[in-house]
Write a protein that holds these residues in place. Structure first.
Motif, PDB file in Angstrom:
ATOM      1  N   THR A   1     110.455 -31.146  86.877  1.00 55.91           N
ATOM      2  CA  THR A   1     111.026 -31.567  85.594  1.00 55.91           C
ATOM      3  C   THR A   1     111.143 -30.382  84.651  1.00 55.91           C
ATOM      4  OG1 THR A   1     110.615 -32.807  83.572  1.00 55.91           O
ATOM      5  CG2 THR A   1     108.706 -32.368  84.954  1.00 55.91           C
ATOM      6  N   GLN A   2     112.235 -30.372  83.921  1.00 62.37           N
ATOM      7  CA  GLN A   2     112.444 -29.288  82.958  1.00 62.37           C
ATOM      8  C   GLN A   2     111.532 -29.437  81.754  1.00 62.37           C
ATOM      9  OE1 GLN A   2     116.587 -29.071  81.973  1.00 62.37           O
ATOM     10  NE2 GLN A   2     117.154 -28.447  84.035  1.00 62.37           N
ATOM     11  N   GLN A   3     110.886 -30.596  81.645  1.00 66.29           N
ATOM     12  CA  GLN A   3     109.984 -30.819  80.514  1.00 66.29           C
ATOM     13  C   GLN A   3     108.654 -30.090  80.681  1.00 66.29           C
ATOM     14  OE1 GLN A   3     110.153 -32.932  77.482  1.00 66.29           O
ATOM     15  NE2 GLN A   3     112.188 -32.167  77.925  1.00 66.29           N
ATOM     16  N   ALA A   4     108.382 -29.605  81.875  1.00 63.37           N
ATOM     17  CA  ALA A   4     107.098 -28.937  82.101  1.00 63.37           C
ATOM     18  C   ALA A   4     107.206 -27.477  81.671  1.00 63.37           C
ATOM     19  CB  ALA A   4     106.709 -29.028  83.568  1.00 63.37           C
ATOM     20  N   VAL A   5     106.327 -27.084  80.746  1.00 64.09           N
ATOM     21  CA  VAL A   5     106.369 -25.708  80.240  1.00 64.09           C
ATOM     22  C   VAL A   5     105.023 -25.031  80.497  1.00 64.09           C
ATOM     23  CG1 VAL A   5     108.064 -26.182  78.436  1.00 64.09           C
ATOM     24  CG2 VAL A   5     105.607 -26.438  77.944  1.00 64.09           C
ATOM     25  N   CYS A   6     105.078 -23.715  80.554  1.00 61.56           N
ATOM     26  CA  CYS A   6     103.837 -22.953  80.669  1.00 61.56           C
ATOM     27  C   CYS A   6     103.304 -22.812  79.238  1.00 61.56           C
ATOM     28  CB  CYS A   6     104.098 -21.597  81.303  1.00 61.56           C
ATOM     29  SG  CYS A   6     102.568 -20.750  81.718  1.00 61.56           S
ATOM     30  N   CYS A   7     102.220 -23.502  78.977  1.00 60.42           N
ATOM     31  CA  CYS A   7     101.707 -23.633  77.609  1.00 60.42           C
ATOM     32  C   CYS A   7     100.608 -22.595  77.366  1.00 60.42           C
ATOM     33  CB  CYS A   7     101.147 -25.046  77.425  1.00 60.42           C
ATOM     34  SG  CYS A   7     100.675 -25.417  75.737  1.00 60.42           S
ATOM     35  N   ILE A   8     100.824 -21.740  76.378  1.00 63.66           N
ATOM     36  CA  ILE A   8      99.893 -20.635  76.089  1.00 63.66           C
ATOM     37  C   ILE A   8      99.140 -20.968  74.796  1.00 63.66           C
ATOM     38  CG2 ILE A   8      99.717 -18.129  75.775  1.00 63.66           C
ATOM     39  CD1 ILE A   8     101.248 -18.730  78.290  1.00 63.66           C
ATOM     40  N   TYR A   9      97.838 -20.802  74.833  1.00 58.33           N
ATOM     41  CA  TYR A   9      97.028 -21.043  73.634  1.00 58.33           C
ATOM     42  C   TYR A   9      96.701 -19.718  72.969  1.00 58.33           C
ATOM     43  CZ  TYR A   9      96.595 -25.672  75.604  1.00 58.33           C
ATOM     44  OH  TYR A   9      96.876 -26.910  76.116  1.00 58.33           O
ATOM     45  N   GLN A  10      97.202 -19.547  71.753  1.00 56.59           N
ATOM     46  CA  GLN A  10      96.936 -18.321  71.004  1.00 56.59           C
ATOM     47  C   GLN A  10      96.302 -18.719  69.682  1.00 56.59           C
ATOM     48  OE1 GLN A  10     101.222 -17.163  71.613  1.00 56.59           O
ATOM     49  NE2 GLN A  10     100.318 -15.150  71.895  1.00 56.59           N
ATOM     50  N   ARG A  11      95.164 -18.114  69.396  1.00 53.61           N
ATOM     51  CA  ARG A  11      94.410 -18.518  68.211  1.00 53.61           C
ATOM     52  C   ARG A  11      93.946 -17.293  67.436  1.00 53.61           C
ATOM     53  NH1 ARG A  11      96.302 -22.695  69.865  1.00 53.61           N
ATOM     54  NH2 ARG A  11      95.215 -24.633  70.369  1.00 53.61           N
ATOM     55  N   THR A  12      93.774 -17.472  66.152  1.00 60.15           N
ATOM     56  CA  THR A  12      93.235 -16.377  65.350  1.00 60.15           C
ATOM     57  C   THR A  12      92.049 -16.887  64.519  1.00 60.15           C
ATOM     58  OG1 THR A  12      93.812 -14.575  63.854  1.00 60.15           O
ATOM     59  CG2 THR A  12      95.012 -16.645  63.544  1.00 60.15           C
TER      60      THR A  12
END
Ligand SMILES: *[C@@H]1O[C@H](CO)[C@@H](O)[C@H](O)[C@H]1NC(C)=O
Ligand SMILES: *[C@@H]1O[C@H](CO)[C@@H](O)[C@H](O)[C@H]1NC(C)=O
Length: 413
Positions: free
Chosen positions: A115-126
């Protein structure tokens, strides 16, 4: 019943099962190409919503559970929340775009052909963040722009459950104000607290270094960068934090602050740079780059078929082993000839267990001075201990250590 009839029945069952599975993949592929436009436009659908819609479209009846047990297609053909490499080259988790947004992640490209809805999700926090997500990146505010300093910037990392035992923190970038000439982090300091193992306070230049820390049950670990606004310096950091499962093969052995897994590579003391420190020490002479009050293990994972490990100075760098005595008083080309290998190393030194040089066992496992003769050890696990005391008064302009290691195959008998 005769054995042959029995095995025919088993074969028939396997065939039916397998063709159901192939059909499942086929219908899923159809389903994903036939998704109504709304799916590709509306990014706030959750995984559950998409699940329900997809399965009703396929005419599948299931209990509404995300992972029905009877149909292998769900676990294999359907994407799972696997690790993925984002198109920004950071590590992420594959999930539905809407879920990524809900988790305040950044979508960095697609990660599933289903599915094109699946993304590689990156968690970036400060500063001020808390997280329980694996592969959370922690960086200074305005990263990659530098941070001028002042105040404390922290992240709190809580393991999701007690199956997680360790945290690995990679300092992809870490540039803080340097230590004093006595090796104390009194201007800026990175501390990592709350774990079951100790992490020394570090500062200065540490890009490329990493540390491991044990979780204390499910208690959080806090990574905190304290900076002095009064000291002008371009601070910058970006850390990758990884949670390691208690049964993982990548767990660092007990007592290892650092753990290297390659068959060959380099190890270096914190804040190692070939250039001299610009700070003066407490007796008014050019200070050290070595950090004081260190006492930790650097472990190297033994590769299979390997029997020993050899350490040597990084040859291109004359200062690559300058731990005690005065660098300033020695011609740099002669530095490596001032090796000391003795129990008399009592201030700043490294320990290589059961060492040998040129095939001869040495009487002591401590190394200090201004050079290291190539040294081999067969003691397992492979480890180098780094020790520094609380001051650098008798050492002028030392840098620390920067060593190559290579693992040696077992001799063929
Ligand atoms: C998108 O989905 C959300 C959640 O189901 C819904 O509230 C919203 O109205 C939808 N938007 C569009 C444009 O369909
Ligand atoms: C976290 O991510 C790393 C990859 O960066 C992976 O090796 C590790 O197994 C993951 N941890 C868990 C608990 O899934």
């Amino acid at each position: 019943m005769p054995a042959s009839t029995h095995s025919k029945r088993i074969l028939a069952i396997v065939l039916i099962y397998f063709s159901t599975y192939v059909l499942g993949i086929y219908s899923a592929a159809r389903a994903s190409t036939q998704l109504p436009l709304a799916y590709t436009r509306n990014e706030s659908h959750t995984l559950d919503q998409l699940d329900r819609e997809l399965s009703s479209e396929r005419g599948l009846r299931h209990s509404g559970s995300r992972n029905p047990r009877w149909f292998p297609f769900y676990t294999i053909g359907r994407f799972s929340n696997d690790l993925c490499l984002g198109n920004n080259l950071l590590m992420g988790t594959c999930m539905i775009n809407g879920e990524c947004k809900d988790n305040k992640g950044v979508a960095a490209g697609q990660c599933s052909s289903i599915t094109q809805q699946a993304v590689c999700c990156i968690y970036q926090r400060t500063c001020g963040a808390s997280t329980s997500y694996n592969n959370t990146y922690f960086y200074n505010s305005n990263y990659p722009a530098p941070y001028a300093g002042g105040g404390r910037c922290s992240i709190v990392i809580t393991p999701p459950d007690s199956t997680i035992c360790q945290l690995r923190v990679d300092f992809l970038a870490l540039s803080l104000a340097p230590p004093t000439g006595d090796g104390l982090c009194s201007t800026d300091a990175l501390t990592i607290s709350g774990g079951a193992s100790q992490v020394p306070t570090i500062c200065g230049e540490n890009s490329g270094q990493h540390i491991y820390v044990d979780f204390n049950g499910v208690s959080p670990i806090t990574i905190s960068v304290a900076t002095s606004g009064g000291y002008t310096f371009n601070r910058q950091w970006q850390f990758q934090t990884r949670m390691i499962g208690c049964t993982s093969a990548t767990l660092a052995p007990a007592g290892c602050l650092q753990f290297h897994t390659a068959t060959s590579g380099t190890i270096a003391s914190f804040n190692y740079v070939s250039a001299a420190s610009s700070a003066l020490n407490s007796i008014g002479v050019q200070g050290t780059r070595q950090l004081s009050n260190m006492r930790y293990g650097i472990c190297i994972r033994k590769a299979s078929g390997v029997c020993s490990i050899t350490y040597s100075q990084v040859g291109s760098d004359a200062y690559s082993f300058t731990m005690t005595n005065d660098v300033g008083a020695v011609d740099p080309t002669l530095l490596a000839t001032s090796a000391v290998q003795s129990q008399d190393c009592t201030t700043d030194y490294i320990v290589i267990p059961a060492p040998s040089q040129g095939g001869v066992m040495l009487p002591s496992d401590r190394f200090c001075g201004l050079g290291l003769v190539t040294t081999t050890s067969s003691a397992k696990p492979f480890v180098v201990y780094a020790v520094t005391d609380s001051n650098e008064e008798l050492d002028i302009s030392n840098r620390g250590f920067y060593l190559s290691y290579s693992q040696n195959s077992c001799p063929v008998l």
